[in-house]
Design a protein around this motif. Sequence first.
Motif, mmCIF file in Angstrom:
data_model
loop_
_atom_site.group_PDB
_atom_site.id
_atom_site.type_symbol
_atom_site.label_atom_id
_atom_site.label_comp_id
_atom_site.label_asym_id
_atom_site.label_seq_id
_atom_site.Cartn_x
_atom_site.Cartn_y
_atom_site.Cartn_z
ATOM 1 N N ARG A 1 30.507 49.687 -27.567
ATOM 2 C CA ARG A 1 29.228 50.259 -27.145
ATOM 3 C C ARG A 1 28.202 49.170 -26.816
ATOM 4 O O ARG A 1 27.276 49.394 -26.039
ATOM 5 C CB ARG A 1 28.696 51.188 -28.236
ATOM 6 N N ASP A 2 28.393 48.004 -27.407
ATOM 7 C CA ASP A 2 27.485 46.892 -27.141
ATOM 8 C C ASP A 2 27.597 46.402 -25.705
ATOM 9 O O ASP A 2 26.638 45.911 -25.131
ATOM 10 C CB ASP A 2 27.793 45.741 -28.107
ATOM 11 N N GLY A 3 28.815 46.531 -25.134
ATOM 12 C CA GLY A 3 29.001 46.103 -23.757
ATOM 13 C C GLY A 3 30.212 45.227 -23.507
ATOM 14 O O GLY A 3 30.520 44.903 -22.361
ATOM 15 N N ALA A 4 30.903 44.817 -24.572
ATOM 16 C CA ALA A 4 32.106 44.003 -24.387
ATOM 17 C C ALA A 4 33.214 44.861 -23.784
ATOM 18 O O ALA A 4 33.393 46.015 -24.175
ATOM 19 C CB ALA A 4 32.561 43.413 -25.715
ATOM 20 N N THR A 5 33.968 44.287 -22.837
ATOM 21 C CA THR A 5 35.085 45.023 -22.249
ATOM 22 C C THR A 5 36.424 44.514 -22.762
ATOM 23 O O THR A 5 37.470 45.033 -22.376
ATOM 24 C CB THR A 5 35.048 44.921 -20.713
ATOM 25 N N ILE A 6 36.391 43.513 -23.658
ATOM 26 C CA ILE A 6 37.611 43.025 -24.299
ATOM 27 C C ILE A 6 37.322 42.829 -25.783
ATOM 28 O O ILE A 6 36.320 42.215 -26.156
ATOM 29 C CB ILE A 6 38.091 41.686 -23.694
ATOM 30 N N CYS B 1 33.525 40.232 -20.625
ATOM 31 C CA CYS B 1 33.125 39.537 -21.847
ATOM 32 C C CYS B 1 33.971 40.011 -23.028
ATOM 33 O O CYS B 1 34.261 41.201 -23.152
ATOM 34 C CB CYS B 1 31.660 39.788 -22.141
ATOM 35 N N MET B 2 34.339 39.067 -23.893
ATOM 36 C CA MET B 2 35.179 39.362 -25.051
ATOM 37 C C MET B 2 34.445 39.003 -26.334
ATOM 38 O O MET B 2 33.861 37.928 -26.448
ATOM 39 C CB MET B 2 36.487 38.567 -24.972
ATOM 40 N N ILE B 3 34.494 39.923 -27.288
ATOM 41 C CA ILE B 3 34.080 39.630 -28.656
ATOM 42 C C ILE B 3 35.331 39.623 -29.517
ATOM 43 O O ILE B 3 36.176 40.508 -29.414
ATOM 44 C CB ILE B 3 33.068 40.674 -29.173
ATOM 45 N N SER B 4 35.463 38.604 -30.359
ATOM 46 C CA SER B 4 36.608 38.520 -31.259
ATOM 47 C C SER B 4 36.200 38.951 -32.658
ATOM 48 O O SER B 4 35.293 38.371 -33.266
ATOM 49 C CB SER B 4 37.161 37.093 -31.317
ATOM 50 N N GLU C 1 21.998 39.401 -22.620
ATOM 51 C CA GLU C 1 21.771 38.472 -21.510
ATOM 52 C C GLU C 1 23.089 37.941 -20.974
ATOM 53 O O GLU C 1 23.278 37.806 -19.755
ATOM 54 C CB GLU C 1 20.889 37.310 -21.951
ATOM 55 N N LEU C 2 24.035 37.654 -21.882
ATOM 56 C CA LEU C 2 25.342 37.165 -21.437
ATOM 57 C C LEU C 2 26.096 38.230 -20.654
ATOM 58 O O LEU C 2 26.728 37.925 -19.639
ATOM 59 C CB LEU C 2 26.157 36.696 -22.644
ATOM 60 N N TYR C 3 26.062 39.483 -21.115
ATOM 61 C CA TYR C 3 26.699 40.549 -20.353
ATOM 62 C C TYR C 3 26.132 40.603 -18.937
ATOM 63 O O TYR C 3 26.867 40.701 -17.951
ATOM 64 C CB TYR C 3 26.484 41.911 -21.021
ATOM 65 N N ARG C 4 24.810 40.537 -18.841
ATOM 66 C CA ARG C 4 24.162 40.635 -17.527
ATOM 67 C C ARG C 4 24.590 39.482 -16.621
ATOM 68 O O ARG C 4 24.979 39.696 -15.462
ATOM 69 C CB ARG C 4 22.644 40.628 -17.704
ATOM 70 N N PRO D 1 31.769 36.221 -32.164
ATOM 71 C CA PRO D 1 32.397 37.202 -33.046
ATOM 72 C C PRO D 1 31.509 38.360 -33.481
ATOM 73 O O PRO D 1 31.964 39.217 -34.234
ATOM 74 C CB PRO D 1 32.769 36.344 -34.265
ATOM 75 N N TRP D 2 30.244 38.386 -33.025
ATOM 76 C CA TRP D 2 29.307 39.373 -33.554
ATOM 77 C C TRP D 2 28.607 40.175 -32.458
ATOM 78 O O TRP D 2 28.354 39.660 -31.367
ATOM 79 C CB TRP D 2 28.217 38.692 -34.389
ATOM 80 N N VAL D 3 28.276 41.403 -32.777
ATOM 81 C CA VAL D 3 27.356 42.201 -31.963
ATOM 82 C C VAL D 3 25.941 41.748 -32.315
ATOM 83 O O VAL D 3 25.546 41.781 -33.485
ATOM 84 C CB VAL D 3 27.518 43.713 -32.249
ATOM 85 N N LYS D 4 25.165 41.313 -31.319
ATOM 86 C CA LYS D 4 23.808 40.825 -31.567
ATOM 87 C C LYS D 4 22.991 40.962 -30.285
ATOM 88 O O LYS D 4 23.549 41.017 -29.178
ATOM 89 C CB LYS D 4 23.827 39.379 -32.047
#
Length: 307
Positions: free
Chosen positions: A272-277, A246-249, A234-237, A226-229
């Motif tokens: 901007r962090d990199g999540a596409t959902i 990748c999804m952030i809720s 590493e998970l995006y990569r 649930p957070w930008v951190k």
Amino acid sequence: MKNPHFCLVLILLLSVEVSGQRNMHFIKTKNAKELHAFFRYTGNDAILVTGHRGGMVKGFPENSIATFENTLKHTPAFFEIDPRLTKDSVIMLLHDPTLERTTTGKGKLADYTFAELKNFRLKDAQGHVTDYPIPTLAEVIEWARGKTILNLDHKDVPLEMTAALIRKHKADGFVMLTVHNPQQASFYLEQNKNSTFSAFIRSKEEFEDYRKAGIPFTQLIAYIGPWVKPENQELYRLLNKEGAMCMISAASSYDKLKSAEERKAAYLSIARDGATIIESDYPIEVAESIRPLQQEKSPQKKFFSRK
């Protein structure tokens, strides 16, 4: 001779219905292959919006067709919903195990039959009673066909029943499954090799668990938290390299911010962090907030339509 006034009223009602449909933003995936393609990470993707339980708007209760339609009037979106089982084994939509918060009923949903639950009405997020009944999963699946994608959370419905219902409705082209571990994903793949997942992958260790289990990353989106951190990078990569979005809720985090301005800044930070959902209780707000960041051309656009 037909009543001319009746005919006029009928024409007006049909016109309103058609007009309402034309004002909706649809996501159309015809089969599982197209569903996988829609969620495939390419690096040039649209930022996708998913309504947590459909969305939270005054007058529109969570987990209801009316709320899904209201969201689709503003933006293409897919929806995370909550199937639960009645006393007589009918699958209905309700987030809580109990009825009080979101309906006019009392007690556990599992203690009621489908016929008994028909007597209750849904409440919106402010607790106001609406005219909407608790829907069945089957009717929501048929409503969603050709309009959107459904993401079924796992509550108390046995995995076997969920798989059987998707198979019965031939819905694997627009219904996906939330899985909390690779074992759940493996079970569904045994039932249908084309299953699509929203998988809990919140760490490198969980990523490795799915990889070792042989779960195809091209058939899932990854819920990373649930957070930008900083750890997200590493998970995006890892996941993007495998073709997984990748999804952030924001439902349990940034949606709790008090002002629309604060929430908008948070939604932009997720993108901007990199999540596409982005999953949110406020999908309409999210769509408006991230509009400046949307790619003009993306592979997902071919699945969007306006009617």
